[in-house]
Design an enzyme around this catalytic site. Sequence first.
Site, PDB file in Angstrom:
ATOM      1  N   ASP A 158       0.947  -1.125  -0.022  1.00 45.70           N
ATOM      2  CA  ASP A 158      -0.008   0.214  -0.068  1.00 45.70           C
ATOM      3  C   ASP A 158       1.061   1.342  -0.110  1.00 45.70           C
ATOM      4  OD1 ASP A 158      -2.261  -1.609   0.391  1.00 45.70           O
ATOM      5  OD2 ASP A 158      -2.023  -1.680   2.578  1.00 45.70           O
ATOM      6  N   GLU A 166     -11.328   0.067  -2.705  1.00 43.00           N
ATOM      7  CA  GLU A 166     -10.784   0.545  -1.840  1.00 43.00           C
ATOM      8  C   GLU A 166      -9.523   1.531  -2.389  1.00 43.00           C
ATOM      9  OE1 GLU A 166      -9.561  -2.851   0.338  1.00 43.00           O
ATOM     10  OE2 GLU A 166      -8.304  -3.671  -1.285  1.00 43.00           O
TER      11      GLU A 166
END
Length: 359
Positions: free
Chosen positions: A50, A260
């Site tokens: 991420d 997301e």
Amino acid sequence: MHVRPRQCAAHGVVPTLRLLLLILGVAPVVALAQARFRDAPLVDSPFIADPSAHVFDNRIYVYGSHDIQAPAADDQPGKGFAMRDYHVLSMDRIGAAVTVHPLALALEDVPWAAHQLWAPDAAYKAGRYFLYFPAKDKQGVFRIGVATGTRPEGPFTAQPQPMQQSYSIDPAVFADDDGAHYLYFGGIHGGQLQRWTAQGYDATLGDTDLGQPDAPALAPRVARLRADMLEFDAPPREVQLLTPEGTQITGGDLARRFFEAAWVHKHAGRYYFSYSTGDSHTISYAVGDSPWGPFTWRGVILLPVQGWTTHHSIVQVDGHWHLFYHDTQLSNRTHLRNAKVTGLVHEPDGSIRPINPFR
Ligand code: FUB
């Protein structure tokens, strides 16, 4: 996020082949096998996922999740992502040696948090650095926290409570040219966005989409940050994602609906909202004329990587745009991801050239 087993047979063969060839000492062929991946991991250790990249003080800093071996099987959505701390990466320029900084923030130093430090982001204002991060509170509800420090790599000190009216996961900060900062957030399935209604949090709503394929998809959220960067200046709003025909993207449109990993960057005066489509495994993008949206779907930035999740950031360094992303090249395991970077091109018509993570 919600991990269902995904067959990566074609790509999954690479680490096994690599191991076999290493044992046999066939180095040139190993290089060939590795060449299937477009980019090399930024670091071999620790596992960083991420990646949210920023340039602070002429150096590139990468704020990511610190993946660890999951103590539990993934019997609940996202439970295997049991991360407990953050370490920041930094480098002088793209391609330079990468520094892995010491501990930036640990779960035990966040008074309100109980589990799962997921995808973070960071911002700078007036001599202070701000780390935004999601974690589950003691009731098992994802909230977003903020921690502050005087150096970009930390250490950071967490605020005693999560940000008011914050929920779900994947905070991403966008600093506009006028000095305003916006926080985008949200993630469905394990990210719990589907459990938030006008009445508040409803755990009975479960772990997946709301089962309304023809209704507008669940929307990511945006809020402007207060001048002190520690709270929202007003309640979060929904971010509208539209089809090129001007209708709202529906929950059943798995190829385009938000899942997301929100990120916003600005190019040629327009706002680019990019995100993961989750179970269809792309990073897609939509373009608009305001940081609040609406954004109109334009295309795919990153084709599916090896691994179930995909998550990215987009940053300009010395006039060139770059995509930071992750895959599972080093481990071939969903929960042990490695960060990468590659060049990103805006075409003259404003579209982004799609990137294939494999050669
Ligand atoms: O790292 C945990 C979760 O996986 C992130 O919050 C999601 O974006 C997905 O990458």
